[in-house]
Design an enzyme around this catalytic site. Structure first.
Site, PDB file in Angstrom:
ATOM      1  N   ASP A  17       0.888  -1.167  -0.307  1.00  0.00           N
ATOM      2  CA  ASP A  17       0.014   0.011   0.092  1.00  0.00           C
ATOM      3  C   ASP A  17       0.909   1.172   0.105  1.00  0.00           C
ATOM      4  O   ASP A  17       1.573   1.162   0.948  1.00  0.00           O
ATOM      5  CB  ASP A  17      -1.018  -0.039   1.203  1.00  0.00           C
ATOM      6  CG  ASP A  17      -1.920   1.214   1.209  1.00  0.00           C
ATOM      7  OD1 ASP A  17      -1.761   2.341   0.722  1.00  0.00           O
ATOM      8  OD2 ASP A  17      -2.824   1.128   2.068  1.00  0.00           O
ATOM      9  N   ASN A  31      -6.277  12.691 -11.158  1.00  0.00           N
ATOM     10  CA  ASN A  31      -6.760  13.367 -12.512  1.00  0.00           C
ATOM     11  C   ASN A  31      -6.416  14.619 -12.811  1.00  0.00           C
ATOM     12  O   ASN A  31      -6.014  15.240 -11.706  1.00  0.00           O
ATOM     13  CB  ASN A  31      -8.178  12.893 -12.632  1.00  0.00           C
ATOM     14  CG  ASN A  31      -8.937  13.612 -11.536  1.00  0.00           C
ATOM     15  OD1 ASN A  31      -8.950  14.905 -11.500  1.00  0.00           O
ATOM     16  ND2 ASN A  31      -9.523  12.768 -10.491  1.00  0.00           N
ATOM     17  N   GLY A  39      -9.803   4.825  -6.288  1.00  0.00           N
ATOM     18  CA  GLY A  39      -8.219   4.243  -6.315  1.00  0.00           C
ATOM     19  C   GLY A  39      -7.254   4.743  -5.611  1.00  0.00           C
ATOM     20  O   GLY A  39      -7.524   5.070  -4.402  1.00  0.00           O
ATOM     21  N   VAL A  40      -6.007   4.880  -6.148  1.00  0.00           N
ATOM     22  CA  VAL A  40      -4.851   5.259  -5.005  1.00  0.00           C
ATOM     23  C   VAL A  40      -5.029   6.745  -4.660  1.00  0.00           C
ATOM     24  O   VAL A  40      -4.742   7.034  -3.681  1.00  0.00           O
ATOM     25  CB  VAL A  40      -3.499   4.883  -5.878  1.00  0.00           C
ATOM     26  CG1 VAL A  40      -3.417   5.811  -6.859  1.00  0.00           C
ATOM     27  CG2 VAL A  40      -2.601   4.982  -4.868  1.00  0.00           C
ATOM     28  N   ASP A  41      -5.672   7.416  -5.605  1.00  0.00           N
ATOM     29  CA  ASP A  41      -5.861   8.769  -5.235  1.00  0.00           C
ATOM     30  C   ASP A  41      -6.708   8.991  -3.935  1.00  0.00           C
ATOM     31  O   ASP A  41      -6.510   9.683  -2.951  1.00  0.00           O
ATOM     32  CB  ASP A  41      -6.596   9.525  -6.511  1.00  0.00           C
ATOM     33  CG  ASP A  41      -6.659  10.968  -6.598  1.00  0.00           C
ATOM     34  OD1 ASP A  41      -6.176  11.646  -5.538  1.00  0.00           O
ATOM     35  OD2 ASP A  41      -7.132  11.639  -7.397  1.00  0.00           O
ATOM     36  N   SER A 124      -2.252   4.663 -14.081  1.00  0.00           N
ATOM     37  CA  SER A 124      -3.162   4.647 -15.319  1.00  0.00           C
ATOM     38  C   SER A 124      -3.661   2.846 -15.520  1.00  0.00           C
ATOM     39  O   SER A 124      -4.194   2.871 -16.341  1.00  0.00           O
ATOM     40  CB  SER A 124      -2.314   4.699 -16.515  1.00  0.00           C
ATOM     41  OG  SER A 124      -2.317   6.297 -16.846  1.00  0.00           O
ATOM     42  N   GLY A 126      -5.433   1.229 -13.352  1.00  0.00           N
ATOM     43  CA  GLY A 126      -6.684   0.842 -12.617  1.00  0.00           C
ATOM     44  C   GLY A 126      -8.049   1.596 -13.492  1.00  0.00           C
ATOM     45  O   GLY A 126      -8.225   1.084 -14.565  1.00  0.00           O
ATOM     46  N   TYR A 128      -8.070   4.239 -15.377  1.00  0.00           N
ATOM     47  CA  TYR A 128      -7.712   4.640 -16.785  1.00  0.00           C
ATOM     48  C   TYR A 128      -7.235   3.503 -17.573  1.00  0.00           C
ATOM     49  O   TYR A 128      -7.171   3.789 -18.890  1.00  0.00           O
ATOM     50  CB  TYR A 128      -6.579   5.529 -16.417  1.00  0.00           C
ATOM     51  CG  TYR A 128      -6.943   7.036 -15.980  1.00  0.00           C
ATOM     52  CD1 TYR A 128      -8.069   7.326 -15.885  1.00  0.00           C
ATOM     53  CD2 TYR A 128      -5.967   7.961 -15.928  1.00  0.00           C
ATOM     54  CE1 TYR A 128      -8.501   8.546 -15.617  1.00  0.00           C
ATOM     55  CE2 TYR A 128      -6.553   9.341 -15.462  1.00  0.00           C
ATOM     56  CZ  TYR A 128      -7.562   9.523 -15.253  1.00  0.00           C
ATOM     57  OH  TYR A 128      -8.056  10.600 -15.020  1.00  0.00           O
TER      58      TYR A 128
HETATM   59  N1  AR6 Z   1      -1.445   1.673  -3.091  1.00  0.00           N
HETATM   60  C1  AR6 Z   1      -0.946   1.172  -4.224  1.00  0.00           C
HETATM   61  N2  AR6 Z   1      -1.554   1.023  -5.529  1.00  0.00           N
HETATM   62  C2  AR6 Z   1      -2.880   1.420  -5.223  1.00  0.00           C
HETATM   63  C3  AR6 Z   1      -3.570   1.572  -4.215  1.00  0.00           C
HETATM   64  C4  AR6 Z   1      -2.648   1.763  -2.822  1.00  0.00           C
HETATM   65  N3  AR6 Z   1      -3.443   2.279  -1.824  1.00  0.00           N
HETATM   66  N4  AR6 Z   1      -4.940   1.537  -4.353  1.00  0.00           N
HETATM   67  C5  AR6 Z   1      -5.294   1.208  -5.769  1.00  0.00           C
HETATM   68  N5  AR6 Z   1      -3.819   1.086  -6.210  1.00  0.00           N
HETATM   69  P1  AR6 Z   1      -6.144   3.778  -9.967  1.00  0.00           P
HETATM   70  P2  AR6 Z   1      -5.441   5.335 -12.558  1.00  0.00           P
HETATM   71  C6  AR6 Z   1      -3.563   0.581  -7.433  1.00  0.00           C
HETATM   72  O1  AR6 Z   1      -7.399   3.471 -10.729  1.00  0.00           O
HETATM   73  O2  AR6 Z   1      -5.688   3.886 -13.378  1.00  0.00           O
HETATM   74  C7  AR6 Z   1      -8.612   8.119  -9.623  1.00  0.00           C
HETATM   75  O3  AR6 Z   1     -10.045   8.380  -9.472  1.00  0.00           O
HETATM   76  C8  AR6 Z   1      -4.466   0.073  -8.417  1.00  0.00           C
HETATM   77  O4  AR6 Z   1      -4.688  -1.386  -8.218  1.00  0.00           O
HETATM   78  O5  AR6 Z   1      -5.829   4.509  -8.791  1.00  0.00           O
HETATM   79  O6  AR6 Z   1      -4.176   6.070 -12.848  1.00  0.00           O
HETATM   80  C9  AR6 Z   1      -7.946   9.362 -10.137  1.00  0.00           C
HETATM   81  O7  AR6 Z   1      -8.589  10.496  -9.486  1.00  0.00           O
HETATM   82  C10 AR6 Z   1      -4.031   0.302  -9.742  1.00  0.00           C
HETATM   83  O8  AR6 Z   1      -2.674  -0.781  -9.921  1.00  0.00           O
HETATM   84  O9  AR6 Z   1      -5.156   5.197 -11.194  1.00  0.00           O
HETATM   85  C11 AR6 Z   1      -8.349   9.409 -11.485  1.00  0.00           C
HETATM   86  O10 AR6 Z   1      -9.452   9.937 -11.822  1.00  0.00           O
HETATM   87  C12 AR6 Z   1      -3.147   1.691  -9.626  1.00  0.00           C
HETATM   88  O11 AR6 Z   1      -3.054   1.710  -8.228  1.00  0.00           O
HETATM   89  C13 AR6 Z   1      -8.170   7.895 -11.771  1.00  0.00           C
HETATM   90  O12 AR6 Z   1      -8.669   7.288 -11.025  1.00  0.00           O
HETATM   91  C14 AR6 Z   1      -3.753   2.850 -10.493  1.00  0.00           C
HETATM   92  O13 AR6 Z   1      -5.145   2.810 -10.453  1.00  0.00           O
HETATM   93  C15 AR6 Z   1      -6.716   7.345 -12.396  1.00  0.00           C
HETATM   94  O14 AR6 Z   1      -6.778   6.245 -12.744  1.00  0.00           O
END
Ligand code: AR6
Length: 178
Positions: A17, A31, A39-41, A124, A126, A128
């Site tokens: 994490d 974003n 997600g991570v955000d 990107s 998740g 995206y």
């Molecule tokens: N630690 C590490 N990785 C994580 C965590 C964590 N706590 N939580 C999720 N991930 P995403 P994107 C992983 O969707 O695709 C947001 O709403 C997840 O499993 O977080 O760049 C933003 O505001 C995946 O492998 O980011 C944007 O609108 C990776 O992080 C949009 O999502 C990225 O997934 C960005 O989409």
């Protein structure tokens, strides 16, 4: 866990994490509004508290491929680098170039702030929709290229959420080491 030395710096892959990392900075896959999301955000803003969002509001957004910085709020990491990866549309809209830019610009910002260690999520891959095997290649190449041309950042850690992401990065790194 995988740990390799490239030129003067260390590249690590761990499953975990990102909000728990003690690196100087953690990178947020944001974003372009920089006003939060899932997600991570979502996880970073929840763990870091409202101060991060307050600082983000003053930044006025961030175009795809660029990066911005705030403090880490309640996180152990002193800074959060917010970058915006591309939404994946099949690979013909310069997604690879934009994704590489997100990593490169995050590292350049860390360098400007004299930071020594940075943790990245898999940007990107998740919401995206970027295929993780392809994204892993782009991400690792961008960091390896940075290490080959700069010696200021000592450590980059990819913090992969779940086994599937970890395995994709592990495999990509083995390919690149050949
Ligand atoms: N630690 C590490 N990785 C994580 C965590 C964590 N706590 N939580 C999720 N991930 P995403 P994107 C992983 O969707 O695709 C947001 O709403 C997840 O499993 O977080 O760049 C933003 O505001 C995946 O492998 O980011 C944007 O609108 C990776 O992080 C949009 O999502 C990225 O997934 C960005 O989409």
């Amino acid at each position: 866990m995988v740990k390799v030395t490239i030129n003067k710096s260390v590249l690590e892959l761990i499953e975990g994490d990102i909000t728990e990392q003690e690196t100087d900075a953690i990178v947020n896959a944001a974003n372009s509004s920089l006003l939060g999301g899932g997600g991570v955000d979502g996880a970073i803003h929840r763990a870091g508290g409202p101060k991060i969002l307050e600082e983000c509001r003053k930044l006025g957004g961030c175009p795809t491929g660029e990066a911005r910085i705030t403090t880490g709020g309640n996180l152990t990491a002193k800074y959060v680098i917010h970058t915006v990866g591309p939404i994946y549309f099949g690979g013909k809209r310069r997604e690879a170039e934009l994704l590489a830019n997100a990593y490169k610009n995050s590292l350049n910002l860390a360098s400007q702030y004299k930071l020594k260690s940075v943790a990245f999520p898999s940007i990107s891959t998740g919401a995206y929709g970027y295929p993780v095997n392809e994204a892993a290649m782009v991400a690792l190449k961008a960091v390896i290229n940075y290490f080959k041309t700069h010696t200021d950042i000592e450590q980059v850690r990819f913090v992969l959420f779940g086994q599937k992401a970890y395995q994709a990065y592990d495999k990509a790194l083995q390919e690149l080491a050949k």
